[in-house]
Write a protein that holds these residues in place. Structure first.
Motif, PDB file in Angstrom:
ATOM      1  N   GLY A 181      10.631  -1.565   1.507  1.00  0.00           N
ATOM      2  CA  GLY A 181      10.098  -1.858   0.182  1.00  0.00           C
ATOM      3  C   GLY A 181       8.595  -1.989   0.157  1.00  0.00           C
ATOM      4  O   GLY A 181       7.959  -1.752  -0.876  1.00  0.00           O
ATOM      5  N   GLY A 182       7.988  -2.395   1.295  1.00  0.00           N
ATOM      6  CA  GLY A 182       6.529  -2.418   1.383  1.00  0.00           C
ATOM      7  C   GLY A 182       5.962  -1.020   1.278  1.00  0.00           C
ATOM      8  O   GLY A 182       4.943  -0.779   0.623  1.00  0.00           O
ATOM      9  N   PHE A 183       6.647  -0.078   1.932  1.00  0.00           N
ATOM     10  CA  PHE A 183       6.271   1.335   1.796  1.00  0.00           C
ATOM     11  C   PHE A 183       6.385   1.772   0.341  1.00  0.00           C
ATOM     12  O   PHE A 183       5.466   2.390  -0.213  1.00  0.00           O
ATOM     13  CB  PHE A 183       7.179   2.192   2.686  1.00  0.00           C
ATOM     14  N   GLY A 184       7.518   1.448  -0.296  1.00  0.00           N
ATOM     15  CA  GLY A 184       7.721   1.852  -1.683  1.00  0.00           C
ATOM     16  C   GLY A 184       6.692   1.271  -2.625  1.00  0.00           C
ATOM     17  O   GLY A 184       6.212   1.949  -3.544  1.00  0.00           O
ATOM     18  N   ALA A 185       6.323   0.016  -2.408  1.00  0.00           N
ATOM     19  CA  ALA A 185       5.351  -0.649  -3.277  1.00  0.00           C
ATOM     20  C   ALA A 185       3.981   0.018  -3.188  1.00  0.00           C
ATOM     21  O   ALA A 185       3.346   0.313  -4.213  1.00  0.00           O
ATOM     22  CB  ALA A 185       5.259  -2.129  -2.916  1.00  0.00           C
ATOM     23  N   LEU A 186       3.517   0.250  -1.956  1.00  0.00           N
ATOM     24  CA  LEU A 186       2.199   0.878  -1.811  1.00  0.00           C
ATOM     25  C   LEU A 186       2.229   2.337  -2.248  1.00  0.00           C
ATOM     26  O   LEU A 186       1.250   2.844  -2.803  1.00  0.00           O
ATOM     27  CB  LEU A 186       1.708   0.755  -0.367  1.00  0.00           C
ATOM     28  N   LYS A 187       3.350   3.006  -2.029  1.00  0.00           N
ATOM     29  CA  LYS A 187       3.468   4.402  -2.481  1.00  0.00           C
ATOM     30  C   LYS A 187       3.275   4.486  -3.996  1.00  0.00           C
ATOM     31  O   LYS A 187       2.517   5.344  -4.487  1.00  0.00           O
ATOM     32  CB  LYS A 187       4.832   4.955  -2.087  1.00  0.00           C
ATOM     33  N   TRP A 188       3.944   3.619  -4.729  1.00  0.00           N
ATOM     34  CA  TRP A 188       3.819   3.642  -6.189  1.00  0.00           C
ATOM     35  C   TRP A 188       2.397   3.306  -6.612  1.00  0.00           C
ATOM     36  O   TRP A 188       1.805   3.988  -7.473  1.00  0.00           O
ATOM     37  CB  TRP A 188       4.823   2.656  -6.791  1.00  0.00           C
ATOM     38  N   ALA A 189       1.818   2.275  -6.004  1.00  0.00           N
ATOM     39  CA  ALA A 189       0.460   1.862  -6.377  1.00  0.00           C
ATOM     40  C   ALA A 189      -0.572   2.936  -6.040  1.00  0.00           C
ATOM     41  O   ALA A 189      -1.536   3.134  -6.789  1.00  0.00           O
ATOM     42  CB  ALA A 189       0.106   0.562  -5.673  1.00  0.00           C
ATOM     43  N   LEU A 190      -0.388   3.635  -4.924  1.00  0.00           N
ATOM     44  CA  LEU A 190      -1.347   4.667  -4.532  1.00  0.00           C
ATOM     45  C   LEU A 190      -1.202   5.919  -5.389  1.00  0.00           C
ATOM     46  O   LEU A 190      -2.182   6.631  -5.625  1.00  0.00           O
ATOM     47  CB  LEU A 190      -1.159   5.016  -3.054  1.00  0.00           C
ATOM     48  N   ALA A 195      -2.459  -5.304  -8.716  1.00  0.00           N
ATOM     49  CA  ALA A 195      -2.439  -5.504  -7.267  1.00  0.00           C
ATOM     50  C   ALA A 195      -1.115  -5.035  -6.710  1.00  0.00           C
ATOM     51  O   ALA A 195      -0.108  -4.956  -7.427  1.00  0.00           O
ATOM     52  CB  ALA A 195      -2.657  -6.976  -6.918  1.00  0.00           C
ATOM     53  N   ALA A 196      -1.101  -4.727  -5.401  1.00  0.00           N
ATOM     54  CA  ALA A 196       0.123  -4.309  -4.712  1.00  0.00           C
ATOM     55  C   ALA A 196       0.142  -4.939  -3.333  1.00  0.00           C
ATOM     56  O   ALA A 196      -0.908  -5.113  -2.699  1.00  0.00           O
ATOM     57  CB  ALA A 196       0.180  -2.788  -4.593  1.00  0.00           C
ATOM     58  N   ALA A 197       1.353  -5.275  -2.842  1.00  0.00           N
ATOM     59  CA  ALA A 197       1.461  -5.949  -1.544  1.00  0.00           C
ATOM     60  C   ALA A 197       2.601  -5.382  -0.720  1.00  0.00           C
ATOM     61  O   ALA A 197       3.650  -4.999  -1.249  1.00  0.00           O
ATOM     62  CB  ALA A 197       1.665  -7.445  -1.732  1.00  0.00           C
ATOM     63  N   SER A 198       2.373  -5.369   0.600  1.00  0.00           N
ATOM     64  CA  SER A 198       3.387  -4.972   1.574  1.00  0.00           C
ATOM     65  C   SER A 198       3.586  -6.104   2.558  1.00  0.00           C
ATOM     66  O   SER A 198       2.615  -6.622   3.130  1.00  0.00           O
ATOM     67  CB  SER A 198       2.933  -3.706   2.319  1.00  0.00           C
ATOM     68  N   PHE A 199       4.841  -6.485   2.782  1.00  0.00           N
ATOM     69  CA  PHE A 199       5.195  -7.490   3.771  1.00  0.00           C
ATOM     70  C   PHE A 199       5.979  -6.804   4.891  1.00  0.00           C
ATOM     71  O   PHE A 199       7.069  -6.287   4.652  1.00  0.00           O
ATOM     72  CB  PHE A 199       6.038  -8.601   3.138  1.00  0.00           C
ATOM     73  N   SER A 200       5.396  -6.760   6.093  1.00  0.00           N
ATOM     74  CA  SER A 200       6.032  -6.074   7.239  1.00  0.00           C
ATOM     75  C   SER A 200       6.403  -4.652   6.866  1.00  0.00           C
ATOM     76  O   SER A 200       7.497  -4.163   7.188  1.00  0.00           O
ATOM     77  CB  SER A 200       7.279  -6.830   7.702  1.00  0.00           C
ATOM     78  N   GLY A 201       5.518  -3.961   6.197  1.00  0.00           N
ATOM     79  CA  GLY A 201       5.830  -2.654   5.651  1.00  0.00           C
ATOM     80  C   GLY A 201       6.021  -1.567   6.700  1.00  0.00           C
ATOM     81  O   GLY A 201       5.334  -1.539   7.725  1.00  0.00           O
ATOM     82  N   ALA A 202       6.969  -0.670   6.432  1.00  0.00           N
ATOM     83  CA  ALA A 202       7.149   0.543   7.236  1.00  0.00           C
ATOM     84  C   ALA A 202       6.249   1.610   6.631  1.00  0.00           C
ATOM     85  O   ALA A 202       6.706   2.510   5.923  1.00  0.00           O
ATOM     86  CB  ALA A 202       8.610   0.974   7.221  1.00  0.00           C
ATOM     87  N   LEU A 203       4.952   1.514   6.898  1.00  0.00           N
ATOM     88  CA  LEU A 203       3.946   2.219   6.107  1.00  0.00           C
ATOM     89  C   LEU A 203       3.596   3.611   6.621  1.00  0.00           C
ATOM     90  O   LEU A 203       3.064   4.417   5.870  1.00  0.00           O
ATOM     91  CB  LEU A 203       2.677   1.362   6.022  1.00  0.00           C
ATOM     92  N   ILE A 204       3.849   3.882   7.891  1.00  0.00           N
ATOM     93  CA  ILE A 204       3.581   5.210   8.442  1.00  0.00           C
ATOM     94  C   ILE A 204       4.905   5.724   9.002  1.00  0.00           C
ATOM     95  O   ILE A 204       5.312   5.385  10.109  1.00  0.00           O
ATOM     96  CB  ILE A 204       2.494   5.170   9.535  1.00  0.00           C
ATOM     97  N   LEU A 234      -5.170  -3.939  -2.545  1.00  0.00           N
ATOM     98  CA  LEU A 234      -3.967  -3.832  -1.726  1.00  0.00           C
ATOM     99  C   LEU A 234      -3.909  -5.005  -0.762  1.00  0.00           C
ATOM    100  O   LEU A 234      -4.936  -5.379  -0.170  1.00  0.00           O
ATOM    101  CB  LEU A 234      -3.963  -2.520  -0.946  1.00  0.00           C
ATOM    102  N   TYR A 235      -2.727  -5.573  -0.591  1.00  0.00           N
ATOM    103  CA  TYR A 235      -2.525  -6.713   0.302  1.00  0.00           C
ATOM    104  C   TYR A 235      -1.477  -6.329   1.337  1.00  0.00           C
ATOM    105  O   TYR A 235      -0.423  -5.798   0.994  1.00  0.00           O
ATOM    106  CB  TYR A 235      -2.067  -7.941  -0.481  1.00  0.00           C
ATOM    107  N   GLN A 236      -1.773  -6.638   2.596  1.00  0.00           N
ATOM    108  CA  GLN A 236      -0.887  -6.245   3.682  1.00  0.00           C
ATOM    109  C   GLN A 236      -0.695  -7.427   4.626  1.00  0.00           C
ATOM    110  O   GLN A 236      -1.663  -8.014   5.118  1.00  0.00           O
ATOM    111  CB  GLN A 236      -1.502  -5.058   4.427  1.00  0.00           C
TER     112      GLN A 236
END
Length: 252
Positions: free
Chosen positions: A116-125, A133-142, A193-195
């Motif tokens: 969901g951290g990936f999904g949140a930043l994907k939508w915001a980007l 603002a957008a935040a990722s908690f323990s995101g699977a970002l790459i 963005l918050y990570q």
């Protein structure tokens, strides 16, 4: 707070789906709104069952929208539903039509844990003018790096699901999953963005890599790490902290 459980037929994903909704009952609408996303092994009920999000939402007097996206990585799947279209187009349109949610950029937020951290930043980007603002908690970002972790640890159980999402060749970029590329090519101003990531988390190195690459592209990213693993204790504490941080930053 009012807690609603809503089921409806999604055209984008071609099936019935569920959403958990928190609405303030102490203020007049339209409401500030947080779209809050679950992780791989969870569903729309996870944040309600495993965190104190209702207490935090009541304190901040914000609505919270928690959709179910299955095992989709918030992506228009190669073999499956159009989940990115669902969360970014169909879901907000329906929520704003059914409930008194503000449509102003300064009143909308998105966050999520792990997948969901990936999904949140994907939508915001992809749609930076939608969010304060957008935040990722323990995101699977790459995702490419995550796939390497799965291979190194012998975790092959997710391979068929990942192929359904990103195709048999696991072409993450073709399905819009390269977040760093999106930062690099986005011409509009990004929201803050918050990570957050725990130092004992299996995605810790991945998160540090994302932070470094994002900052090299001059992204406005607040990064925090500290003791913690891929657990609800960590995520519950971090979303509470993030909402306080938004107050401090005059964004909430």
């Amino acid at each position: 707070m009012a807690l609603l459980q809503m089921q409806f037929l999604s055209e984008a994903i071609g099936k019935q789906t569920s959403v958990s909704i928190l609405l303030p009952d102490d203020i007049q609408p339209p409401y500030k709104t947080l779209y809050l996303f679950h992780g791989w092994s969870d569903d729309h009920s996870a944040w309600m069952r495993h965190s104190a999000i209702e207490q935090y939402a009541k304190r901040e007097q914000i609505a919270v929208i928690m959709p179910d996206v299955g095992l989709s990585y918030y992506t228009d799947m190669v073999y499956g539903g159009r989940y990115y279209t669902y969360i970014s187009k169909e879901l907000p349109a329906r929520m704003e039509r059914e409930f008194s949610l503000s449509t102003k950029r300064e009143d909308r937020y998105v966050a999520g844990l792990s997948m969901g951290g990936f999904g949140a930043l994907k939508w915001a980007l992809n749609e930076p003018n939608h969010f304060a603002a957008a935040a990722s908690f323990s995101g699977a970002l790459i995702i490419e790096e995550l796939l390497k972790i799965h291979k190194q640890t012998g975790n092959h159980t997710r391979k068929p699901f990942m192929q359904a999402i990103f195709g048999k060749e696991l072409n993450v970029e073709a399905t819009g999953g390269n977040l760093i590329k999106r930062i690099e090519t986005q011409t509009k101003a990004l929201p803050p963005l918050y990570q957050y990531c725990g130092t004992e988390d299996f995605v810790y190195d991945l998160n540090r890599l994302f932070r470094d690459q994002a900052r090299s592209l001059h992204a406005d990213i607040y990064y925090q790490e500290g003791p913690g693993d891929h657990t609800w204790d960590y995520w519950d504490a971090r979303i509470d902290e993030w909402l306080h941080q938004l107050r401090t930053d005059n964004l909430l």
